[in-house]
Design a protein around this motif. Structure first.
Motif, PDB file in Angstrom:
ATOM      1  N   TYR A 331       0.461  -1.046   0.044  1.00 16.41           N
ATOM      2  CA  TYR A 331      -0.167  -0.015  -0.328  1.00 16.41           C
ATOM      3  C   TYR A 331       1.126   0.818   0.237  1.00 16.41           C
ATOM      4  CZ  TYR A 331      -3.298  -3.257   2.088  1.00 16.41           C
ATOM      5  OH  TYR A 331      -3.606  -5.135   1.838  1.00 16.41           O
ATOM      6  N   PRO A 332       1.888   1.786  -0.849  1.00 17.43           N
ATOM      7  CA  PRO A 332       2.097   3.199  -1.381  1.00 17.43           C
ATOM      8  C   PRO A 332       1.949   4.276  -1.170  1.00 17.43           C
ATOM      9  CG  PRO A 332       2.152   1.407  -3.371  1.00 17.43           C
ATOM     10  CD  PRO A 332       1.623   0.566  -2.497  1.00 17.43           C
ATOM     11  N   PRO A 333       2.044   4.707  -0.264  1.00 18.80           N
ATOM     12  CA  PRO A 333       0.785   6.208   0.156  1.00 18.80           C
ATOM     13  C   PRO A 333       1.067   6.828  -1.650  1.00 18.80           C
ATOM     14  CG  PRO A 333       2.459   5.807   1.925  1.00 18.80           C
ATOM     15  CD  PRO A 333       3.084   4.462   1.226  1.00 18.80           C
ATOM     16  N   ALA A 334       2.165   6.789  -1.739  1.00 18.40           N
ATOM     17  CA  ALA A 334       2.392   6.738  -3.485  1.00 18.40           C
ATOM     18  C   ALA A 334       1.980   6.380  -4.046  1.00 18.40           C
ATOM     19  CB  ALA A 334       2.995   8.682  -3.904  1.00 18.40           C
ATOM     20  N   GLY A 335       0.387   6.248  -4.588  1.00 14.38           N
ATOM     21  CA  GLY A 335       0.276   5.006  -5.652  1.00 14.38           C
ATOM     22  C   GLY A 335       1.005   4.924  -6.833  1.00 14.38           C
ATOM     23  N   MET A 336       0.917   5.979  -7.307  1.00 11.65           N
ATOM     24  CA  MET A 336       1.088   6.692  -8.956  1.00 11.65           C
ATOM     25  C   MET A 336       2.116   7.615  -8.498  1.00 11.65           C
ATOM     26  SD  MET A 336      -1.714   6.664 -11.984  1.00 11.65           S
ATOM     27  CE  MET A 336      -2.112   5.184 -12.188  1.00 11.65           C
ATOM     28  N   VAL A 337       3.019   7.984  -9.862  1.00 10.02           N
ATOM     29  CA  VAL A 337       3.554   9.262  -9.877  1.00 10.02           C
ATOM     30  C   VAL A 337       3.332   9.510 -10.919  1.00 10.02           C
ATOM     31  CG1 VAL A 337       5.454   8.763  -7.726  1.00 10.02           C
ATOM     32  CG2 VAL A 337       5.963   8.022  -9.879  1.00 10.02           C
ATOM     33  N   SER A 338       3.184  10.717 -11.476  1.00  8.29           N
ATOM     34  CA  SER A 338       3.020  10.781 -12.733  1.00  8.29           C
ATOM     35  C   SER A 338       4.022  11.801 -13.363  1.00  8.29           C
ATOM     36  CB  SER A 338       1.968  11.740 -13.399  1.00  8.29           C
ATOM     37  OG  SER A 338       1.848  11.719 -14.428  1.00  8.29           O
ATOM     38  N   ALA A 388      18.032  -8.531  -2.884  1.00  5.70           N
ATOM     39  CA  ALA A 388      17.725  -9.767  -3.495  1.00  5.70           C
ATOM     40  C   ALA A 388      16.029  -8.698  -3.687  1.00  5.70           C
ATOM     41  CB  ALA A 388      16.660 -11.159  -2.259  1.00  5.70           C
ATOM     42  N   ILE A 389      15.839  -7.811  -3.315  1.00  2.00           N
ATOM     43  CA  ILE A 389      15.187  -6.128  -3.656  1.00  2.00           C
ATOM     44  C   ILE A 389      15.419  -5.476  -4.371  1.00  2.00           C
ATOM     45  CG2 ILE A 389      13.450  -4.871  -2.841  1.00  2.00           C
ATOM     46  CD1 ILE A 389      13.186  -7.430  -1.587  1.00  2.00           C
ATOM     47  N   PRO A 390      14.731  -6.084  -5.984  1.00  5.02           N
ATOM     48  CA  PRO A 390      14.718  -4.593  -6.667  1.00  5.02           C
ATOM     49  C   PRO A 390      14.933  -3.320  -6.457  1.00  5.02           C
ATOM     50  CG  PRO A 390      12.800  -5.979  -6.920  1.00  5.02           C
ATOM     51  CD  PRO A 390      13.584  -6.400  -6.323  1.00  5.02           C
ATOM     52  N   ARG A 391      15.790  -2.901  -7.095  1.00  7.87           N
ATOM     53  CA  ARG A 391      16.333  -1.167  -6.589  1.00  7.87           C
ATOM     54  C   ARG A 391      15.400  -0.735  -7.254  1.00  7.87           C
ATOM     55  NH1 ARG A 391      20.945   1.862  -5.859  1.00  7.87           N
ATOM     56  NH2 ARG A 391      19.768   4.197  -5.418  1.00  7.87           N
ATOM     57  N   TYR A 392      15.256  -0.551  -8.163  1.00  6.08           N
ATOM     58  CA  TYR A 392      14.455   0.430  -9.158  1.00  6.08           C
ATOM     59  C   TYR A 392      13.159  -0.197  -9.441  1.00  6.08           C
ATOM     60  CZ  TYR A 392      17.576   3.838  -9.531  1.00  6.08           C
ATOM     61  OH  TYR A 392      18.017   5.021  -9.406  1.00  6.08           O
ATOM     62  N   GLY A 393      12.909  -1.436  -8.863  1.00  8.83           N
ATOM     63  CA  GLY A 393      10.979  -1.715  -8.320  1.00  8.83           C
ATOM     64  C   GLY A 393      10.635  -1.955  -6.921  1.00  8.83           C
ATOM     65  N   TYR A 394      11.035  -1.382  -5.778  1.00  4.32           N
ATOM     66  CA  TYR A 394      10.329  -0.964  -4.607  1.00  4.32           C
ATOM     67  C   TYR A 394      10.489   0.574  -4.559  1.00  4.32           C
ATOM     68  CZ  TYR A 394      10.092  -0.791   0.465  1.00  4.32           C
ATOM     69  OH  TYR A 394       8.687  -1.256   1.119  1.00  4.32           O
ATOM     70  N   LEU A 395      10.085   1.322  -4.413  1.00  6.95           N
ATOM     71  CA  LEU A 395       9.968   2.501  -4.587  1.00  6.95           C
ATOM     72  C   LEU A 395       9.047   3.658  -3.293  1.00  6.95           C
ATOM     73  CD1 LEU A 395       9.891   3.455  -8.506  1.00  6.95           C
ATOM     74  CD2 LEU A 395      11.957   3.604  -6.898  1.00  6.95           C
ATOM     75  N   PRO A 396       8.588   3.089  -2.503  1.00  8.04           N
ATOM     76  CA  PRO A 396       8.007   3.657  -1.569  1.00  8.04           C
ATOM     77  C   PRO A 396       8.472   5.304  -1.301  1.00  8.04           C
ATOM     78  CG  PRO A 396       8.960   2.188  -0.042  1.00  8.04           C
ATOM     79  CD  PRO A 396       9.328   1.750  -1.882  1.00  8.04           C
ATOM     80  N   PHE A 397       9.217   5.558  -1.751  1.00 10.17           N
ATOM     81  CA  PHE A 397       9.693   7.275  -1.248  1.00 10.17           C
ATOM     82  C   PHE A 397      10.864   7.740  -2.604  1.00 10.17           C
ATOM     83  CE2 PHE A 397      10.246   5.107   3.034  1.00 10.17           C
ATOM     84  CZ  PHE A 397       9.163   5.607   3.837  1.00 10.17           C
TER      85      PHE A 397
END
Length: 468
Positions: A331-338, A388-397
């Motif tokens: 549940y990323p607070p910013a679920g989409m960025v444009s 093991a976490i993909p660097r640019y596959g996990y972007l909560p911040f």
């Protein structure tokens, strides 16, 4: 729900679309839940493109995202929709500014969030966690909307660390004003969907950007000038640190308007995003009692007879941190960025042209079947091996140069509050009251997060009979 039940169940999620929506369908969907415009195929493909009045792309490939956020950053400034929505309230602050104007502000503000300064603010977080626990305990055996309490708790933190409880600053009034502005004026306009230029007026934003926002700016300006005249007193708060800060390259300091815009950004974004993370984390812990008990065992080992987490404890609570990370994934607070492309580029072998809207649907990225095993499953242990976490596959911040400046502050606060509450209560779901994930500006639990909180035996926690 028993631990056995959770093995074959998944926590609540957003139903993604399987058919094209068209212009009006997209507008209606976006106004009620922005994430509902994401096609389900976005959780299985590296990139999805289409046209809804203007060309758009959704990018889920980590290498392409790295190009957008790091290697070719200046070609992907924040979208006009984002700027139109927020600029009347927070001006040209760090969140909105681009290019040189962003860079000097970032260099000036970065030292404010150093490890030392964030650790100095930890006692404020621990005290707010204790007050939250007291409120939840006073509710007795009744169900509690922990989402509402987390908003109050994190707001207490940001108000204290921003203005040290300065009586001259009506922080709650400022927050309510901005929240009302976003709720009323921040809804996506058909003009945004059609790609109208930003000089075309959006009537709702004009109406709601006048009186309330003007009053908020005046209140903040007066408080900043008063603090500038008075000087720091005791442990420096965020305002003190920003007043002292200067760009190491140009020696430029923020003027009153620049300080105000950034402080308003910190007040709103700095507390709501952490409140949402904690709300979803508590929901997930109640959803899976196994995780909750494992967390409680870690807390007992680290805290001993104590039930309040301190800043020094945070580094010794890796599993609590994993729960926070997994809540941010699901549940990323910013679920989409444009972003709006301003130059020709190639992403995933596909042409991107100037004027195209390029979105990173973080909600879909965090549930992508090519990046995560059982992506819809709540499994904090997946963060046990961070390599093991993909660097640019996990972007909560976010990531790259524009990664959230307050990320370490937010993580420390979340671990302190979540750990304190789990050390004092056993949380269970309320039947028939599951939260619904809905994103307008942030990913909120529509309907609240209603849980029952059973006090645990301990030096600071009354029994259920005593609480009643």
């Amino acid at each position: 729900m028993s631990p056995q039940d959770t093995r074959n169940a998944t926590p609540v999620k957003v139903p993604l679309v399987t058919q094209p929506l068209g212009i009006l369908g997209s507008l209606n969907a976006a106004r009620s839940n922005i994430l509902s415009i994401i096609p389900e195929i976005a959780t299985r493909q590296p990139m999805v493109s289409g046209r809804t009045a203007k060309r758009w792309h959704m990018v889920m490939d980590p290498d392409a995202i790295k190009r957008m956020l790091l290697e070719n950053l200046d070609s992907y400034p924040k979208s006009l929709v984002t700027k139109n929505l927020l600029k009347p309230a927070i001006g040209e602050s760090l969140f909105i500014a681009e290019g040189a104007h962003w860079r000097w502000q970032r260099r000036t503000a970065a030292p404010v969030f150093s490890h030392r300064n964030v650790m100095n603010l930890a006692p404020v977080m621990s005290a707010a966690a204790e007050r939250s626990a007291a409120r939840i305990g006073e509710a007795g055996p009744r169900a509690v909307d922990v989402a509402q309490d987390m908003v109050r708790t994190t707001f207490d933190v940001i108000a204290d660390v921003t203005f040290s409880g300065d009586g001259m600053f009506d922080a709650e009034g400022v927050h309510q004003g901005i929240d009302a502005y976003i709720a009323e004026a921040g809804k996506i306009s058909l003009l945004d969907v059609l790609g109208a230029p930003d000089w075309v007026p959006r009537p709702g934003r004009l109406i709601h950007s006048r009186g309330p926002v003007r009053d908020m700016h005046r209140i903040a300006d007066e408080a900043i000038e008063a603090r500038r005249a008075r000087g720091a007193d005791g442990v420096p708060d965020l305002l003190d640190l920003l007043l002292q800060g200067e760009d190491p390259k140009t020696k430029r300091q923020m003027n009153t308007a620049e300080l105000r815009d950034n402080l308003l950004t910190f007040i709103v974004a700095g507390h709501e995003t952490t409140a949402l993370t904690l709300s979803w984390a508590l929901y997930l812990c109640a959803f899976d009692p196994r995780v909750q008990e494992k967390a409680r065992a870690e807390l007992a080992d680290v805290l001993g007879e104590r039930t309040t987490v301190t800043g020094e404890d945070v580094a010794n609570l890796p599993f609590i941190r994993m729960i926070v990370d997994e809540a941010l994934r699901l549940y990323p607070p910013a679920g989409m960025v444009s972003r709006t492309a301003v130059a020709n580029d190639i992403l995933c072998g596909r042409e991107v042209r100037p004027g195209d809207t390029v979105m990173i649907p973080i909600y879909a990225l965090h549930r992508h079947h090519m990046l995560w095993e059982d992506p819809d499953t709540f499994r904090p242990e997946r963060f046990g091996d961070r390599k093991a976490i993909p660097r640019y596959g996990y972007l909560p911040f976010g990531d790259g140069p524009r990664i959230c400046i307050g990320a370490s502050f937010a993580i420390q606060e979340a671990v302190i509050i979540l750990g304190t509450l789990l050390s004092r209560f056993r949380f269970t779901p309320v039947a028939g009251r599951e939260p619904k994930p809905v994103m307008i500006l942030t990913l909120r639990p529509d309907g609240g997060v209603w849980l029952e909180a059973e006090p645990l035996a301990g030096p600071h926690s009354p029994s259920r009979e005593e609480a009643a």
